[in-house]
Structures are given as C-alpha cells and as structure tokens.
Motif scaffolding. Structure first.
Motif, PDB file in Angstrom:
ATOM      1  N   TYR A 149     -10.541  46.588 -11.108  1.00  0.00           N
ATOM      2  CA  TYR A 149     -11.225  45.770  -9.865  1.00  0.00           C
ATOM      3  C   TYR A 149     -11.367  45.994  -8.091  1.00  0.00           C
ATOM      4  O   TYR A 149     -13.254  45.920  -8.554  1.00  0.00           O
ATOM      5  CB  TYR A 149     -10.453  44.538  -9.764  1.00  0.00           C
ATOM      6  N   PHE A 150     -10.736  46.881  -8.088  1.00  0.00           N
ATOM      7  CA  PHE A 150     -11.051  47.279  -6.258  1.00  0.00           C
ATOM      8  C   PHE A 150     -12.028  48.313  -6.585  1.00  0.00           C
ATOM      9  O   PHE A 150     -13.136  48.908  -6.294  1.00  0.00           O
ATOM     10  CB  PHE A 150     -10.169  47.642  -5.754  1.00  0.00           C
ATOM     11  N   ALA A 151     -11.256  49.257  -7.996  1.00  0.00           N
ATOM     12  CA  ALA A 151     -12.312  50.386  -7.751  1.00  0.00           C
ATOM     13  C   ALA A 151     -13.761  50.399  -8.415  1.00  0.00           C
ATOM     14  O   ALA A 151     -14.317  50.744  -7.929  1.00  0.00           O
ATOM     15  CB  ALA A 151     -11.610  51.567  -8.534  1.00  0.00           C
ATOM     16  N   SER A 152     -13.494  50.076  -9.546  1.00  0.00           N
ATOM     17  CA  SER A 152     -14.804  49.391  -9.613  1.00  0.00           C
ATOM     18  C   SER A 152     -16.035  48.726  -8.343  1.00  0.00           C
ATOM     19  O   SER A 152     -16.600  48.615  -8.652  1.00  0.00           O
ATOM     20  CB  SER A 152     -15.407  48.589 -11.009  1.00  0.00           C
ATOM     21  N   ARG A 153     -15.269  48.337  -7.204  1.00  0.00           N
ATOM     22  CA  ARG A 153     -16.074  48.014  -6.112  1.00  0.00           C
ATOM     23  C   ARG A 153     -16.117  48.876  -4.925  1.00  0.00           C
ATOM     24  O   ARG A 153     -16.593  48.180  -3.454  1.00  0.00           O
ATOM     25  CB  ARG A 153     -15.694  46.208  -6.100  1.00  0.00           C
ATOM     26  N   GLY A 154     -15.977  49.399  -5.545  1.00  0.00           N
ATOM     27  CA  GLY A 154     -15.217  50.648  -4.136  1.00  0.00           C
ATOM     28  C   GLY A 154     -14.485  51.241  -3.109  1.00  0.00           C
ATOM     29  O   GLY A 154     -14.819  51.301  -2.502  1.00  0.00           O
ATOM     30  N   GLN A 155     -13.427  49.961  -3.490  1.00  0.00           N
ATOM     31  CA  GLN A 155     -12.408  50.359  -2.752  1.00  0.00           C
ATOM     32  C   GLN A 155     -11.159  51.415  -3.401  1.00  0.00           C
ATOM     33  O   GLN A 155     -10.040  50.354  -3.595  1.00  0.00           O
ATOM     34  CB  GLN A 155     -12.589  48.435  -2.773  1.00  0.00           C
ATOM     35  N   ALA A 156     -11.307  51.912  -4.202  1.00  0.00           N
ATOM     36  CA  ALA A 156     -10.252  52.826  -4.797  1.00  0.00           C
ATOM     37  C   ALA A 156      -8.927  52.562  -3.913  1.00  0.00           C
ATOM     38  O   ALA A 156      -8.248  52.411  -4.198  1.00  0.00           O
ATOM     39  CB  ALA A 156     -10.805  53.403  -5.510  1.00  0.00           C
ATOM     40  N   ALA A 157      -9.257  52.617  -2.420  1.00  0.00           N
ATOM     41  CA  ALA A 157      -7.522  53.407  -2.370  1.00  0.00           C
ATOM     42  C   ALA A 157      -7.258  51.945  -1.889  1.00  0.00           C
ATOM     43  O   ALA A 157      -5.518  51.814  -1.726  1.00  0.00           O
ATOM     44  CB  ALA A 157      -8.104  53.242   0.418  1.00  0.00           C
ATOM     45  N   LYS A 158      -7.579  50.106  -2.353  1.00  0.00           N
ATOM     46  CA  LYS A 158      -6.704  49.006  -2.438  1.00  0.00           C
ATOM     47  C   LYS A 158      -6.000  49.771  -3.804  1.00  0.00           C
ATOM     48  O   LYS A 158      -6.432  48.403  -4.801  1.00  0.00           O
ATOM     49  CB  LYS A 158      -7.307  48.154  -2.279  1.00  0.00           C
ATOM     50  N   ARG A 159      -4.699  49.989  -3.866  1.00  0.00           N
ATOM     51  CA  ARG A 159      -3.804  50.844  -5.085  1.00  0.00           C
ATOM     52  C   ARG A 159      -2.481  50.055  -4.774  1.00  0.00           C
ATOM     53  O   ARG A 159      -1.653  50.438  -5.700  1.00  0.00           O
ATOM     54  CB  ARG A 159      -4.317  52.276  -5.009  1.00  0.00           C
ATOM     55  N   HIS A 160      -2.152  50.151  -3.540  1.00  0.00           N
ATOM     56  CA  HIS A 160      -0.961  49.518  -3.466  1.00  0.00           C
ATOM     57  C   HIS A 160      -0.165  48.243  -3.457  1.00  0.00           C
ATOM     58  O   HIS A 160      -1.302  47.689  -4.034  1.00  0.00           O
ATOM     59  CB  HIS A 160      -0.439  49.270  -1.453  1.00  0.00           C
ATOM     60  N   VAL A 161       0.661  47.937  -4.808  1.00  0.00           N
ATOM     61  CA  VAL A 161       1.200  47.251  -4.388  1.00  0.00           C
ATOM     62  C   VAL A 161       2.210  46.385  -4.042  1.00  0.00           C
ATOM     63  O   VAL A 161       3.626  47.035  -3.658  1.00  0.00           O
ATOM     64  CB  VAL A 161       1.429  46.986  -6.472  1.00  0.00           C
ATOM     65  N   LEU A 162       2.437  45.190  -3.928  1.00  0.00           N
ATOM     66  CA  LEU A 162       4.211  44.311  -2.544  1.00  0.00           C
ATOM     67  C   LEU A 162       4.708  43.052  -4.397  1.00  0.00           C
ATOM     68  O   LEU A 162       4.474  43.125  -5.276  1.00  0.00           O
ATOM     69  CB  LEU A 162       3.049  43.119  -2.137  1.00  0.00           C
ATOM     70  N   SER A 163       5.703  43.554  -4.309  1.00  0.00           N
ATOM     71  CA  SER A 163       6.725  42.977  -4.515  1.00  0.00           C
ATOM     72  C   SER A 163       8.064  42.368  -3.835  1.00  0.00           C
ATOM     73  O   SER A 163       7.703  42.716  -3.113  1.00  0.00           O
ATOM     74  CB  SER A 163       7.783  43.695  -6.095  1.00  0.00           C
ATOM     75  N   ARG A 164       9.358  42.705  -4.465  1.00  0.00           N
ATOM     76  CA  ARG A 164       9.938  41.424  -4.002  1.00  0.00           C
ATOM     77  C   ARG A 164      11.292  42.214  -3.962  1.00  0.00           C
ATOM     78  O   ARG A 164      11.899  42.417  -5.737  1.00  0.00           O
ATOM     79  CB  ARG A 164      10.249  39.982  -3.692  1.00  0.00           C
ATOM     80  N   VAL A 165      12.372  41.839  -2.832  1.00  0.00           N
ATOM     81  CA  VAL A 165      13.887  42.562  -3.776  1.00  0.00           C
ATOM     82  C   VAL A 165      14.176  41.792  -4.505  1.00  0.00           C
ATOM     83  O   VAL A 165      13.536  40.421  -4.048  1.00  0.00           O
ATOM     84  CB  VAL A 165      14.557  42.487  -2.077  1.00  0.00           C
ATOM     85  N   ASN A 166      14.635  41.821  -5.489  1.00  0.00           N
ATOM     86  CA  ASN A 166      15.611  40.151  -6.938  1.00  0.00           C
ATOM     87  C   ASN A 166      14.466  40.664  -7.581  1.00  0.00           C
ATOM     88  O   ASN A 166      15.152  39.744  -8.602  1.00  0.00           O
ATOM     89  CB  ASN A 166      15.826  39.277  -5.752  1.00  0.00           C
ATOM     90  N   ALA A 167      13.130  41.013  -7.305  1.00  0.00           N
ATOM     91  CA  ALA A 167      12.138  40.444  -8.587  1.00  0.00           C
ATOM     92  C   ALA A 167      12.942  40.875  -9.492  1.00  0.00           C
ATOM     93  O   ALA A 167      13.440  42.842  -9.482  1.00  0.00           O
ATOM     94  CB  ALA A 167      10.644  41.143  -7.901  1.00  0.00           C
ATOM     95  N   TYR A 168      12.013  40.357 -10.659  1.00  0.00           N
ATOM     96  CA  TYR A 168      12.048  41.760 -12.113  1.00  0.00           C
ATOM     97  C   TYR A 168      10.836  41.473 -12.974  1.00  0.00           C
ATOM     98  O   TYR A 168      10.576  40.408 -13.363  1.00  0.00           O
ATOM     99  CB  TYR A 168      13.581  41.402 -13.144  1.00  0.00           C
ATOM    100  N   HIS A 169       9.914  42.288 -13.231  1.00  0.00           N
ATOM    101  CA  HIS A 169       8.644  41.477 -13.720  1.00  0.00           C
ATOM    102  C   HIS A 169       8.587  43.113 -15.138  1.00  0.00           C
ATOM    103  O   HIS A 169       7.955  43.201 -15.190  1.00  0.00           O
ATOM    104  CB  HIS A 169       8.066  42.838 -12.891  1.00  0.00           C
ATOM    105  N   GLY A 170      10.138  43.799 -15.084  1.00  0.00           N
ATOM    106  CA  GLY A 170      10.162  44.094 -16.805  1.00  0.00           C
ATOM    107  C   GLY A 170      10.833  45.984 -16.799  1.00  0.00           C
ATOM    108  O   GLY A 170      11.100  46.637 -16.218  1.00  0.00           O
ATOM    109  N   GLY A 171      10.691  46.593 -18.059  1.00  0.00           N
ATOM    110  CA  GLY A 171      11.828  47.369 -18.447  1.00  0.00           C
ATOM    111  C   GLY A 171      10.066  48.856 -18.433  1.00  0.00           C
ATOM    112  O   GLY A 171      11.403  50.307 -19.143  1.00  0.00           O
ATOM    113  N   THR A 172       9.389  48.570 -18.113  1.00  0.00           N
ATOM    114  CA  THR A 172       7.795  50.024 -18.265  1.00  0.00           C
ATOM    115  C   THR A 172       8.716  50.319 -17.401  1.00  0.00           C
ATOM    116  O   THR A 172       8.915  49.827 -15.913  1.00  0.00           O
ATOM    117  CB  THR A 172       6.413  49.496 -18.714  1.00  0.00           C
ATOM    118  N   TYR A 173       7.796  51.861 -17.084  1.00  0.00           N
ATOM    119  CA  TYR A 173       7.651  52.780 -15.870  1.00  0.00           C
ATOM    120  C   TYR A 173       7.418  51.968 -14.598  1.00  0.00           C
ATOM    121  O   TYR A 173       7.690  51.573 -13.508  1.00  0.00           O
ATOM    122  CB  TYR A 173       6.882  53.709 -15.860  1.00  0.00           C
ATOM    123  N   LEU A 174       6.120  51.557 -15.041  1.00  0.00           N
ATOM    124  CA  LEU A 174       5.271  50.324 -13.846  1.00  0.00           C
ATOM    125  C   LEU A 174       6.418  49.662 -13.753  1.00  0.00           C
ATOM    126  O   LEU A 174       6.929  48.977 -11.888  1.00  0.00           O
ATOM    127  CB  LEU A 174       3.993  50.625 -13.877  1.00  0.00           C
TER     128      LEU A 174
END
Length: 470
Positions: free
Chosen positions: A142-167
């Motif tokens: 979404y952001f890269a297609s709008r010319g904002q490729a620098a917007k790639r960082h992601v916020l999560s939280r301590v104690n969160a669980y979101h899955g078992g893939t690398y990302l």
C-alpha cells in the motif's frame, strides 16, 4: 444439536505402538527438545461435543478448545457434512489469478457482512500466521505503491503472539518463544506490553493508559512516522497470558495511528468468532474500526485450516489504483488460499453460530465462567485470575516469587498434571494455566472446570508445603 458423547473413550488397541511411533517420528511444535525421542505424548483419538478421548480410552473435558479454535464443539454433524459434501463436489482447484470457487465467494461476502465499517475485501490464507504476514505485506505494498516505500517498519508489542512464520515470529513479543531461530529486528519494534490487572496494579487504569500512549508516542517519534507502515495488535493478548489492556487503549492507539498515517491491523485470530461474544470484537467491544482485521481459528471452528485478512475498501482501492503498471500482479497468496472444503466448512460454521445464537450464549455464560474462576484467587498459589468471557488464565506462583521462575513453572506443571489426571485439559504455558473452552460450554461444565481446578490447586499447594516442588 450435538451427537451423544457417551460412546467416546473406548481406547485403541495399539495405544502403546502409537505413543512409540509418535516419540520416534514426530517433531511437535513448542515441545521440549530435551525429551525428543523419549516423550510420551497424549494421543487424542476421538472428540465429541466438548470432550475428547485419548488412545488409552481416558476422556477429558477440553478447556483449551483445541487451540483457542473449537467453537461449536467437536463432531458437529452440519460441519462434518459440509466438509464431506464439498469434497465430493470439488475438493480443490487453484485460487490464483481470476479463478475462485462458490464457497470462497460465499464466505467472502459473509465476512464482509460481519466486519465493521468498509472492511469488504478478503484475502484468504492458510491460517492465522499467514494471515498476519499477508496483512503486513499488504501494508508494505500500500505505501510503496503510493511512493512511500520508506514506510516499512512495523509496531507490535511485548507479550504479543502473531504466529510461527519468520515474519510473524518476529512480530511476536514473548521472550520465552525467542530461542535459537533467527528473527527480524531491523524494522520490527515492540511496544510495552499493555496488560492491566486492576486486582494487582499499583496504578489506576487511567494512569496505565496514559503511560502506554506516551510510550507509543515516543516510539513513533523515535522511528519516525514517515517510516512506519502499520501497528499489529491483538484486542486481548491471548498466548501472552490473556492480558487485557486498560479501557480506552485501542481507541487511543487507533487515534495515534490515524494521526501518523499508520495502518491499524487488528489480530482477531483468537478474539474473533464468538470467544468474547461477538463475531468480531474490534468495534463491538473496543470501539475501533481498523484498516484490516485478521481472522482464523474459530473461522472454521478448527475443522479446517483457514485464515483471512479483511481489508478496508479504502486500502483495496488504493492497491488497484496505484499498482505498478509494468507488474500489476498482486504477488501474495498460497496454494490453499480459499480452499473450497475449508471455505464450505466456514460457511456452515457461521450459519450454525447465527442460527443457534452462539454469541448470545457466550455473552450469558462467559461472565459466569470468569466469576467462578475468580473464586480460585483464595488459593495461596494463585497470583492472578485474568480473562474476558471464554478466554481466561490462572497464573500460579510460589508466594513471594513473581513471573515465570523455575519454581513457579514447576508448580503450574503440577496443577496441569493434576487437572489432566482428573479429566480436565488446560493449556500450560510458563506458570500459566490458560483456558478457552468450546463456546457451547454450559454452566454445569464451567462448574466442573472450576471444581477440578480448585482441587488441583489444593494438591499442588500441599506439594509445595511438603517440599515436593523444587
């Protein structure tokens, strides 16, 4: 509505052989590697209603709901028939390009109807991990297609669980899950764990909220809003210990995201599909309409592996309008995205939940479940009881010791073992006993859970006093 459970628990003649084969050949997720090859796994052989039976014929009340996911109970004839009927009709065809199936189209429309706001576009995945990963990739695109490729960082939280893939393992913020694997650290950031327990907190809910919001503001300022794509948040942190944020947390963090052009991704893999009494809780319970909602687990009541990202029209329309004209292909998806048998099962699951008002039942029995569990706080080895409706956690401790110390974990394992001996399965994690029973549970079955937990706690407390817990 559900089949009789009296016939389960007869056992299998090759029980010992199954245990041996499992020990020799299966590498279990989240298992203790030091016991590899010698472990004696609990082989579950049958399941009906809210009870399961192992290969030796012992029956248990399943207070885990499989893994947060069995909502309408095991062996539901309508879900079983939906699976079989679709498999007979068409088990599989590719979902790539401009190809779909009747169950996928029907389910996508049903999900759009269930979600709030303009969340009307669905990408199907294979489960919660791939759904969360897809949400992050959509945010990047979404952001890269709008010319904002620098917007790639992601916020999560301590104690969160979101899955078992690398990302998604990188997004997860549970320190105990960080082992010898590799994790992304350059553009994944973890905010403070947002849990607030009014029984144990030294500050008010308002003070806690102010501190959490101030911390998120500092993180955004430090990274730079121009560099952040999205914030991924569970409404209640499930595997992290059933951690409930203070009132107003989600509204405040959504407002911060809006102000800084950061997409808000609500990970409802656990909290969705009735566990808190609503198909989706983001708006109904927490007052927010995210940019994307992620679902899985209860979507099919655990009968088939399936996940989905539900995306707002605003985001989807931008993806199309700003796609790379030389390479306009949306190159994210999976062989089993929108699998016809899985989607047909999910359609049947939604129809059953609507017809039988499963969410209404949870709104009735859920507060009773939490109220009864809170009686366990009278035990000296219970540090806290947390939860909301049909997701709950009993935290065990040696008096005077906080957190997942070795003795606290050993004590919790005692409680878990005594529960299993008495015919109750809870999910042990660190020094926690986590519960998420099927949504069809009755008040009588709640009483059975609490009675067994109370007895198991008393037995573990006796072991502690006599020095059996080291």
């Amino acid at each position: 509505m559900l089949p009789d459970v009296k016939h389960i628990g007869h056992g299998l003649p090759d029980h010992d052989s199954l245990v041996a084969r499992d020990a020799r050949h299966v590498l279990h997720p989240w298992a203790d590697l030091s016991t590899l090859g010698t472990q004696e796994s609990l082989i579950i052989a049958e399941a009906h209603g809210i009870e399961v039976a192992d290969s030796a014929g012992r029956t248990y009340l399943d207070a885990i709901g499989g893994m947060w996911c069995v909502t309408v109970g095991y062996g539901h004839p309508e879900l079983v028939e939906a699976m079989a009927a679709q498999a007979r009709k068409m088990a599989y065809f590719t979902p790539f390009g401009d190809v779909s199936s009747e169950p996928a189209a029907r389910l996508a429309a049903m999900l759009a109807d269930l979600t709030p706001g303009d969340l009307n576009r669905v990408q199907f995945t294979t489960g919660g991990s791939t759904a969360v990963e897809s949400a992050v990739r959509i945010a990047h695109y979404y952001f890269a297609s709008r010319g904002q490729a620098a917007k790639r960082h992601v916020l999560s939280r301590v104690n969160a669980y979101h899955g078992g893939t690398y990302l998604t393992a990188s997004l997860s913020g549970k320190s105990a899950d960080r082992t010898l694997f590799q994790y992304e650290s350059d553009w994944v950031h973890h905010l403070e764990s947002p849990g607030y327990d009014p029984d144990t907190s030294p500050v008010s809910a308002a003070e806690r909220l102010d501190g959490l919001v101030a911390g998120m503001e500092r993180a955004i300022a430090g990274i730079g809003a121009e560099n952040i794509a999205c914030f991924v948040a569970e409404p209640i942190l499930a595997s992290g210990g059933v951690l409930v944020p203070p009132p107003g947390y989600h509204e405040a963090t959504l407002e911060l995201c809006r102000r800084n052009d950061i997409l808000y991704v609500s990970d409802e893999v656990v909290t969705g599909f009735g566990r808190l009494g609503h198909f989706f809780t983001s708006e109904a319970k927490f007052g927010v309409v995210p940019d994307m909602i992620v679902t899985a687990k209860g979507l099919t009541s655990g009968y088939q592996p399936l996940g989905a990202v539900i995306v707002s029209d605003r985001i989807a329309e931008s993806l199309a309008a700003n796609a790379d004209r030389d390479k306009p292909v949306f190159s994210n998806g999976f062989t089993y995205s929108g699998h016809p048998v899985a989607c047909a099962t999910a359609v049947a699951n939604i129809e059953v939940m609507r017809r039988d008002d499963v969410c209404g039942h949870v709104l009735d029995v859920g507060p009773y479940f939490i109220r009864r569990l809170r009686e366990l706080r009278s035990s000296s080895i219970v540090a806290a009881v947390r939860g909301d409706h049909l997701m709950a956690c009993v935290e065990c401790h040696v008096p005077g010791e906080d957190g997942p110390t070795a003795r606290n974990q050993a004590l919790a394992r005692r409680v878990d073992a005594y529960c299993e001996e008495a015919g109750l399965l809870v999910r042990p994690y660190e020094n926690l006993c986590i519960m998420s029973p099927p949504l069809i549970i009755t008040r009588g079955e709640v009483d059975r859970i609490v009675d067994i937990m109370a007895d198991s706690l008393a037995r573990a407390e006796h072991d502690l006093r006599t020095g059996a817990v080291q």
